[in-house]
Design an enzyme around this catalytic site. Structure first.
Site, PDB file in Angstrom:
ATOM      1  N   GLY A 172      18.443   2.717  -2.474  1.00 51.62           N
ATOM      2  CA  GLY A 172      18.571   3.008  -1.049  1.00 51.62           C
ATOM      3  C   GLY A 172      17.914   4.269  -0.559  1.00 51.62           C
ATOM      4  O   GLY A 172      18.149   4.678   0.585  1.00 51.62           O
ATOM      5  N   GLU A 203       3.294  -1.620  -6.944  1.00 52.03           N
ATOM      6  CA  GLU A 203       3.367  -3.010  -6.495  1.00 52.03           C
ATOM      7  C   GLU A 203       2.780  -3.112  -5.081  1.00 52.03           C
ATOM      8  O   GLU A 203       3.040  -2.250  -4.232  1.00 52.03           O
ATOM      9  CB  GLU A 203       4.823  -3.506  -6.437  1.00 52.03           C
ATOM     10  CG  GLU A 203       5.587  -3.407  -7.748  1.00 52.03           C
ATOM     11  CD  GLU A 203       5.134  -4.401  -8.797  1.00 52.03           C
ATOM     12  OE1 GLU A 203       4.395  -5.350  -8.443  1.00 52.03           O
ATOM     13  OE2 GLU A 203       5.492  -4.225  -9.974  1.00 52.03           O
ATOM     14  N   CYS A 244       3.781   1.095 -13.921  1.00 58.55           N
ATOM     15  CA  CYS A 244       2.988   1.399 -15.098  1.00 58.55           C
ATOM     16  C   CYS A 244       2.716   2.899 -15.156  1.00 58.55           C
ATOM     17  O   CYS A 244       3.192   3.671 -14.347  1.00 58.55           O
ATOM     18  CB  CYS A 244       1.661   0.637 -15.057  1.00 58.55           C
ATOM     19  SG  CYS A 244       1.856  -1.149 -14.866  1.00 58.55           S
ATOM     20  N   ASP A 246      -1.399  -8.627  -8.359  1.00 59.20           N
ATOM     21  CA  ASP A 246      -1.740  -7.853  -7.167  1.00 59.20           C
ATOM     22  C   ASP A 246      -2.860  -6.867  -7.477  1.00 59.20           C
ATOM     23  O   ASP A 246      -3.579  -6.426  -6.577  1.00 59.20           O
ATOM     24  CB  ASP A 246      -0.516  -7.137  -6.608  1.00 59.20           C
ATOM     25  CG  ASP A 246       0.270  -6.349  -7.652  1.00 59.20           C
ATOM     26  OD1 ASP A 246      -0.039  -6.447  -8.849  1.00 59.20           O
ATOM     27  OD2 ASP A 246       1.232  -5.648  -7.270  1.00 59.20           O
TER      28      ASP A 246
END
Length: 625
Positions: free
Chosen positions: A368, A82, A2, A105
């Site tokens: 990665g 997150e 966000c 969360d």
């Protein structure tokens, strides 16, 4: 993922609702799914504003909207990121009687804060930047994740106003905050291609450092660090045990990062890091993983073939995108706009363009980043150990050898960089030089005497203190704190969020970072074999031709483009009166350099890239006040 913005001020203004709305509108791309703002006052005549743009990933219902207030009504949060371990944390809190109205969360963070206060950060495994207004304490609590994956910028006027946001462009919407160049940081950019935290290229605009939090109360700002790598004592693990532990940590990290209420995919280059992530994702999914790769039109440097072979191996739903020199040129101003700074690397542009294409299929991708920095993937990690050898001390301090090496043609640029870096005795200067576009002396030769006399001493005083015991410890720590945070992670955040897509980074689970710094160095660098333990783990999942193929990276042939397709673009920017009237650079040196490159006499692609992006930033941001 966000976008958040907010302020705490004691300056009266009846228009704060509209101001906060303009702040979140400036970062609409970070959260196009919903928005909201809260403005309220307190007993100390303080006015607090919290605004949020939401990209819905977990609990897509309206209940997940932010700003979110706790069940108790004591606290309100805006949150970007997150928390991967939120589910077990919620179960534990519920068993103690804590109430929840959502499945997010976000609400877990609120209840953890009300239970533990600032110590709530010790329980969170994730990527995050958030601000909590505590009504009882009448204070703002603002935190950033341990490794700095999510951004947080702020500006502070002592005693009166504190303004913060996910991106700098949002803060400039607040009245009285004006764009001004941080000239010592500008010198930092000319040397490194990025500005080291906690500063930015704008004067007075700061980054909250990774693993840190802020408290703002009664006009006073306090900053504290809650996490860092400080324990470098090597664990007594056998290689097989370390390999097994790394495998388990990676599997758990990827499993957690696949939790989502929207489609999840992966960026796939065909190199070791992204291929290992896709392999582990495939084990955790009953459906084909969506993978995305980008390449150049008619280029010998494409890695698309490698990526396609991995995609075929794991039967992914694979998507390839090809970009042209025109795509590259037309995206330069866009990239600089989204980064709020000059673009540091050419790879910023394919990342932006690929993210826009990937958004048509997914809202979350795994990437990665971080493996090279934590597990010794760059050649410099293997070569820098030579500085401690008796042979190295002789060779790298020999003037005759230095003169011979530096007389080599451009095609030997990597050898010249290695020799000149290894010749630098000061650790931090050497670490900086390995990744710099050019040496300090080369960069300084481009600056005007007037500019250097005024700002160079300030820039030179900004070297940080580096934690670590061994040279490899210190080198990797430096890269984790600056190169990774201020360059690669900023690039990933801005270019992906510009397309409203969330990037998740399995290698940057903080447990993996702590593990990497405490295993024996020979497990990471085995002779000159880099990322040794990662390669051994990968043998369980990937064929040797993927594990051991030479690292190419996403190479953009800008040297040729600057002489041909982008020649006019370069000269219009770098040989213009607008550029030289800024008084920053030596006109004669720049003219000689640009003309020598265009005429094919020498290759100055890195210098031109740095100057070109700086001028684009001036024109698109500073000049447009």
């Amino acid at each position: 993922m966000c976008g958040l913005a907010g302020f705490y001020t004691n300056i009266a203004n009846s228009n704060y609702t509209n101001i906060l709305k303009s702040m979140i509108d400036a970062i609409h791309h970070r959260g196009p799914d919903s928005e909201d703002i809260h403005v309220f006052s307190n007993s100390n005549n303080g006015i607090v504003g919290l605004g949020h743009k939401r990209l819905s990933i977990i609990d897509l219902s309206v209940k997940g909207k932010q700003p979110m207030t706790s069940v108790s009504g004591k606290t309100t949060i805006v949150f970007n990121g997150e928390i991967y371990n939120y589910q077990p944390l919620r179960v534990e809190l519920e068993s103690e009687g804590w109430q929840f109205r959502t499945n997010t969360d976000t609400e877990v963070i609120l209840n953890l804060y009300e239970k533990y206060g600032e110590d709530c950060l010790q329980y969170l495994n994730g990527m995050f930047a958030f601000a909590i207004y505590d009504r009882e304490k009448e204070q703002l609590f603002i935190a950033r994740d341990r490794l700095g994956i999510r951004p947080l910028f702020y500006m502070y006027e002592p005693g009166s106003t504190f303004v913060f946001a996910s991106e700098i462009k949002s803060i400039f919407q607040f009245p009285g905050i004006h764009k001004s160049v941080n000239n010592s940081a500008l010198i930092d950019y000319t040397r490194n291609r990025y500005v080291s935290n906690p500063e930015t290229i704008y004067k007075g605009m700061m980054k909250l450092e990774p693993g840190s939090f802020l408290l703002y109360k009664q006009g006073q700002l306090t900053k504290k660090k809650y996490w860092d790598i400080t324990n470098f004592e090597k664990r007594n693990l056998s290689f097989s045990d370390a390999q097994m532990e790394l495998d388990q940590l990676m599997q758990d990290s990827i499993r957690l990062r696949m939790i989502s209420d929207v489609p999840v995919g992966a960026y796939l280059s065909g190199g070791l890091d992204s291929s290992l992530i896709v392999a582990m994702m495939a084990q955790n999914s009953s459906k084909p993983i969506k993978t995305f790769s980008v390449g150049l039109e008619n280029s010998q440097y494409n890695e698309l073939g490698y990526a396609k072979s991995v995609a075929d191996m794991f039967k992914t739903d694979h998507h390839e995108f090809v970009i042209s020199p025109k795509d590259f040129r037309d995206s330069l101003y866009q990239v600089v706009h989204f980064r709020d700074a000059p673009s540091s690397e050419t790879a910023d542009i394919p990342m932006l363009l690929m993210s826009r294409q990937a958004k048509k299929e997914v809202s979350v991708v795994l990437t990665g980043e971080g493996c090279d920095e934590l597990f010794g993937g760059y050649p410099k990690y293997a070569y820098d150990q030579l500085t401690d050898t008796a042979w190295g001390k002789i060779v790298f301090n020999n003037r005759l050898i230095s003169k011979m090496v530096n007389s080599l043609p451009y095609s030997f640029r990597k050898a010249k960089l290695a020799y000149n870096s290894l010749s630098i005795q000061d650790d931090v200067k050497r670490y900086r030089n390995w990744f710099a576009s050019f040496s300090e002396s080369q960069a300084d030769s481009l600056l005007s005497d007037e500019f250097k006399n005024q700002y160079l001493s300030d820039a030179s005083a900004r070297f940080p203190v580096i934690n670590g015991v061994t040279n490899l410890d210190k080198m990797q720590y430096y890269d984790m704190k600056f190169w990774l945070t201020d360059n690669l992670l900023e690039r990933g955040d801005r270019t992906m969020m510009a397309a409203s897509i969330e990037g998740r980074l399995p290698f940057l689970d903080y447990r993996l970072a702590e593990f990497a710094f405490r295993i024996k160095e020979s497990y990471k660098i085995n002779g000159f074999n880099r990322k040794y333990i990662v390669k051994k783990v990968a043998e369980k999942y990937l064929p040797n031709h993927i594990i051991n193929r030479k690292k190419i990276g996403f190479y953009m042939p800008i040297a040729d483009w600057f002489r041909n397709e982008m020649k006019d673009f370069v000269t219009d920017h770098l040989l213009s009166s607008t550029f030289f009237n800024r008084g920053i650079f030596n006109k004669k040196k720049v003219e000689e350099m640009v003309k020598a490159h265009i005429n094919g006499v020498t290759n100055h692609e890195k210098e031109i890239w740095m100057l070109l992006n700086l001028e684009i930033w001036f024109r698109s941001s500073v000049d447009r006040r």
